[in-house]
Design a protein around this motif. Structure first.
Motif, PDB file in Angstrom:
ATOM      1  N   ASN A   1       0.858  -1.179   0.000  1.00  0.00           N
ATOM      2  CA  ASN A   1       0.000   0.000   0.000  1.00  0.00           C
ATOM      3  C   ASN A   1       0.896   1.231   0.000  1.00  0.00           C
ATOM      4  O   ASN A   1       1.533   1.542   1.002  1.00  0.00           O
TER       5      ASN A   1
ATOM      6  N   ASP B   1      -2.244   5.494   2.226  1.00  0.00           N
ATOM      7  CA  ASP B   1      -2.457   5.350   3.661  1.00  0.00           C
ATOM      8  C   ASP B   1      -3.767   4.594   3.888  1.00  0.00           C
ATOM      9  O   ASP B   1      -4.373   4.097   2.952  1.00  0.00           O
ATOM     10  N   VAL B   2      -4.210   4.520   5.118  1.00  0.00           N
ATOM     11  CA  VAL B   2      -5.400   3.745   5.444  1.00  0.00           C
ATOM     12  C   VAL B   2      -6.646   4.329   4.772  1.00  0.00           C
ATOM     13  O   VAL B   2      -7.522   3.590   4.329  1.00  0.00           O
ATOM     14  N   ASP B   3      -6.721   5.651   4.674  1.00  0.00           N
ATOM     15  CA  ASP B   3      -7.893   6.300   4.098  1.00  0.00           C
ATOM     16  C   ASP B   3      -7.875   6.329   2.566  1.00  0.00           C
ATOM     17  O   ASP B   3      -8.905   6.225   1.926  1.00  0.00           O
ATOM     18  N   ARG B   4      -6.696   6.506   1.995  1.00  0.00           N
ATOM     19  CA  ARG B   4      -6.549   6.556   0.528  1.00  0.00           C
ATOM     20  C   ARG B   4      -5.529   5.507   0.112  1.00  0.00           C
ATOM     21  O   ARG B   4      -4.360   5.818  -0.093  1.00  0.00           O
ATOM     22  N   MET B   5      -5.995   4.302  -0.039  1.00  0.00           N
ATOM     23  CA  MET B   5      -5.097   3.201  -0.380  1.00  0.00           C
ATOM     24  C   MET B   5      -4.655   3.292  -1.836  1.00  0.00           C
ATOM     25  O   MET B   5      -5.444   3.637  -2.710  1.00  0.00           O
TER      26      MET B   5
END
Length: 167
Positions: A59, A62-66
Protein backbone atom coordinates in the motif's frame (compact mmCIF):
# COMPACT_ATOMS: atom_id res chain seq x y z
CA UNK A 1 -11.78 -16.62 1.87
CA UNK A 2 -8.38 -15.27 0.80
CA UNK A 3 -6.58 -12.32 2.28
CA UNK A 4 -3.45 -10.37 1.34
CA UNK A 5 -0.88 -8.65 3.51
CA UNK A 6 1.28 -5.62 2.83
CA UNK A 7 4.85 -6.71 2.03
CA UNK A 8 6.29 -3.89 4.17
CA UNK A 9 3.93 -3.48 7.11
CA UNK A 10 2.21 -6.86 7.32
CA UNK A 11 -1.20 -5.20 7.52
CA UNK A 12 -4.16 -6.83 5.80
CA UNK A 13 -5.03 -5.36 2.38
CA UNK A 14 -8.48 -5.29 0.74
CA UNK A 15 -8.65 -8.27 -1.64
CA UNK A 16 -10.60 -6.35 -4.31
CA UNK A 17 -7.88 -3.67 -4.57
CA UNK A 18 -5.09 -6.26 -4.62
CA UNK A 19 -6.85 -8.26 -7.34
CA UNK A 20 -7.18 -5.07 -9.41
CA UNK A 21 -3.50 -4.18 -8.90
CA UNK A 22 -2.42 -7.69 -9.87
CA UNK A 23 -4.57 -7.64 -13.01
CA UNK A 24 -3.01 -4.29 -13.94
CA UNK A 25 0.49 -5.76 -13.51
CA UNK A 26 -0.36 -8.83 -15.62
CA UNK A 27 -1.77 -6.57 -18.36
CA UNK A 28 1.40 -4.46 -18.27
CA UNK A 29 3.62 -7.55 -18.53
CA UNK A 30 1.58 -8.76 -21.52
CA UNK A 31 1.84 -5.34 -23.18
CA UNK A 32 5.65 -5.44 -22.94
CA UNK A 33 5.97 -9.12 -23.85
CA UNK A 34 7.72 -10.05 -20.60
CA UNK A 35 6.93 -13.76 -20.98
CA UNK A 36 5.03 -16.20 -23.14
CA UNK A 37 3.53 -19.57 -22.46
CA UNK A 38 5.99 -22.45 -22.76
CA UNK A 39 5.96 -26.15 -22.12
CA UNK A 40 7.92 -28.07 -19.53
CA UNK A 41 9.50 -29.99 -22.43
CA UNK A 42 10.85 -26.73 -23.92
CA UNK A 43 12.29 -25.80 -20.55
CA UNK A 44 13.97 -29.19 -20.15
CA UNK A 45 15.35 -28.99 -23.72
CA UNK A 46 17.00 -25.67 -22.74
CA UNK A 47 18.39 -27.40 -19.61
CA UNK A 48 16.62 -24.92 -17.35
CA UNK A 49 14.63 -25.04 -14.15
CA UNK A 50 11.58 -22.87 -13.55
CA UNK A 51 12.36 -19.89 -11.36
CA UNK A 52 9.89 -19.60 -8.48
CA UNK A 53 7.83 -16.41 -8.37
CA UNK A 54 5.55 -14.60 -5.95
CA UNK A 55 3.48 -11.45 -5.61
CA UNK A 56 4.66 -8.50 -3.56
CA UNK A 57 1.71 -6.29 -2.58
CA UNK A 58 2.28 -2.88 -0.98
CA UNK A 59 0.00 0.00 0.00
CA UNK A 60 1.78 3.15 -1.24
CA UNK A 61 -1.00 5.29 0.18
CA UNK A 62 -2.46 5.35 3.66
CA UNK A 63 -5.40 3.74 5.44
CA UNK A 64 -7.89 6.30 4.10
CA UNK A 65 -6.55 6.56 0.53
CA UNK A 66 -5.10 3.20 -0.38
CA UNK A 67 -2.79 2.96 -3.40
CA UNK A 68 -2.10 -0.75 -3.80
CA UNK A 69 0.87 -1.74 -5.97
CA UNK A 70 1.40 -5.37 -6.84
CA UNK A 71 4.67 -6.51 -8.33
CA UNK A 72 5.26 -9.98 -9.68
CA UNK A 73 8.77 -10.93 -8.57
CA UNK A 74 11.17 -13.71 -9.46
CA UNK A 75 12.75 -15.51 -6.55
CA UNK A 76 16.03 -16.32 -8.25
CA UNK A 77 18.87 -15.92 -5.81
CA UNK A 78 22.58 -16.56 -5.94
CA UNK A 79 21.97 -20.03 -4.52
CA UNK A 80 19.58 -21.04 -7.31
CA UNK A 81 21.47 -19.25 -10.06
CA UNK A 82 24.45 -20.37 -12.08
CA UNK A 83 25.43 -16.75 -12.75
CA UNK A 84 28.87 -15.94 -11.36
CA UNK A 85 29.18 -19.11 -9.31
CA UNK A 86 32.70 -19.85 -10.52
CA UNK A 87 34.10 -16.61 -9.12
CA UNK A 88 31.62 -16.41 -6.22
CA UNK A 89 30.74 -12.99 -7.59
CA UNK A 90 27.61 -11.66 -5.88
CA UNK A 91 27.63 -8.61 -8.17
CA UNK A 92 26.86 -10.90 -11.08
CA UNK A 93 23.43 -11.56 -9.56
CA UNK A 94 22.54 -8.52 -7.45
CA UNK A 95 22.74 -4.77 -8.01
CA UNK A 96 23.44 -3.04 -4.72
CA UNK A 97 22.17 0.36 -3.64
CA UNK A 98 25.02 2.90 -3.72
CA UNK A 99 26.38 3.87 -0.31
CA UNK A 100 25.49 7.24 1.20
CA UNK A 101 29.08 8.41 0.64
CA UNK A 102 28.60 8.02 -3.14
CA UNK A 103 25.48 10.19 -3.07
CA UNK A 104 27.30 12.81 -1.00
CA UNK A 105 30.20 12.78 -3.46
CA UNK A 106 27.84 13.33 -6.40
CA UNK A 107 26.18 16.25 -4.61
CA UNK A 108 29.56 17.77 -3.83
CA UNK A 109 30.75 17.41 -7.42
CA UNK A 110 27.52 18.90 -8.67
CA UNK A 111 27.77 21.97 -6.41
CA UNK A 112 31.51 22.63 -6.90
CA UNK A 113 32.12 25.72 -9.02
CA UNK A 114 28.46 26.67 -9.31
CA UNK A 115 28.67 30.13 -7.69
CA UNK A 116 28.61 32.98 -10.17
CA UNK A 117 27.47 30.87 -13.13
CA UNK A 118 24.47 31.90 -15.17
CA UNK A 119 21.38 29.80 -14.54
CA UNK A 120 21.59 28.08 -17.95
CA UNK A 121 25.22 27.08 -17.22
CA UNK A 122 24.58 25.59 -13.79
CA UNK A 123 24.55 21.84 -13.27
CA UNK A 124 21.32 20.28 -12.12
CA UNK A 125 20.78 16.98 -10.36
CA UNK A 126 17.52 15.14 -10.91
CA UNK A 127 15.66 12.53 -8.91
CA UNK A 128 13.27 10.35 -10.86
CA UNK A 129 10.87 7.94 -9.21
CA UNK A 130 10.38 5.13 -11.68
CA UNK A 131 7.17 3.28 -11.01
CA UNK A 132 8.20 0.25 -13.08
CA UNK A 133 11.94 -0.03 -13.45
CA UNK A 134 12.19 -3.41 -15.14
CA UNK A 135 10.74 -5.07 -18.24
CA UNK A 136 12.64 -2.82 -20.65
CA UNK A 137 15.58 -4.95 -21.76
CA UNK A 138 16.08 -8.47 -23.04
CA UNK A 139 17.34 -11.37 -20.95
CA UNK A 140 20.63 -12.89 -22.10
CA UNK A 141 20.00 -16.55 -21.39
CA UNK A 142 17.07 -18.94 -21.56
CA UNK A 143 14.89 -18.39 -18.51
CA UNK A 144 11.61 -19.94 -17.44
CA UNK A 145 9.29 -18.91 -14.63
CA UNK A 146 6.23 -20.14 -12.85
CA UNK A 147 3.69 -17.61 -14.21
CA UNK A 148 1.21 -15.72 -12.04
CA UNK A 149 -2.02 -17.55 -11.33
CA UNK A 150 -3.77 -14.25 -12.09
CA UNK A 151 -2.75 -14.75 -15.74
CA UNK A 152 -5.42 -17.04 -17.12
CA UNK A 153 -3.82 -17.09 -20.60
CA UNK A 154 -1.10 -19.47 -19.37
CA UNK A 155 -2.42 -23.01 -19.10
CA UNK A 156 0.81 -25.04 -18.92
CA UNK A 157 2.08 -23.62 -15.63
CA UNK A 158 5.37 -22.64 -17.30
CA UNK A 159 6.46 -19.50 -19.16
CA UNK A 160 9.53 -18.46 -21.12
CA UNK A 161 10.88 -15.17 -19.76
CA UNK A 162 12.05 -12.52 -22.25
CA UNK A 163 12.42 -9.42 -20.03
CA UNK A 164 14.02 -9.04 -16.58
CA UNK A 165 11.72 -9.24 -13.57
CA UNK A 166 11.83 -7.68 -10.13
CA UNK A 167 13.82 -9.65 -7.55
Amino acid sequence: DRYYVDGCTGSVLPSRLVDEARALEVDYMHKLGVYREATWEEMEADKCKAIPTKWLDINKGDVDRMDIRSRFVAQETRWRSSIGTEAKDIAATFAATPPLEAVRMLLSLMMTGQLGKRRDEQRVIGYYDISRAHFHSDVRRPLYIIPPTADETITTGCANLFQPMYR
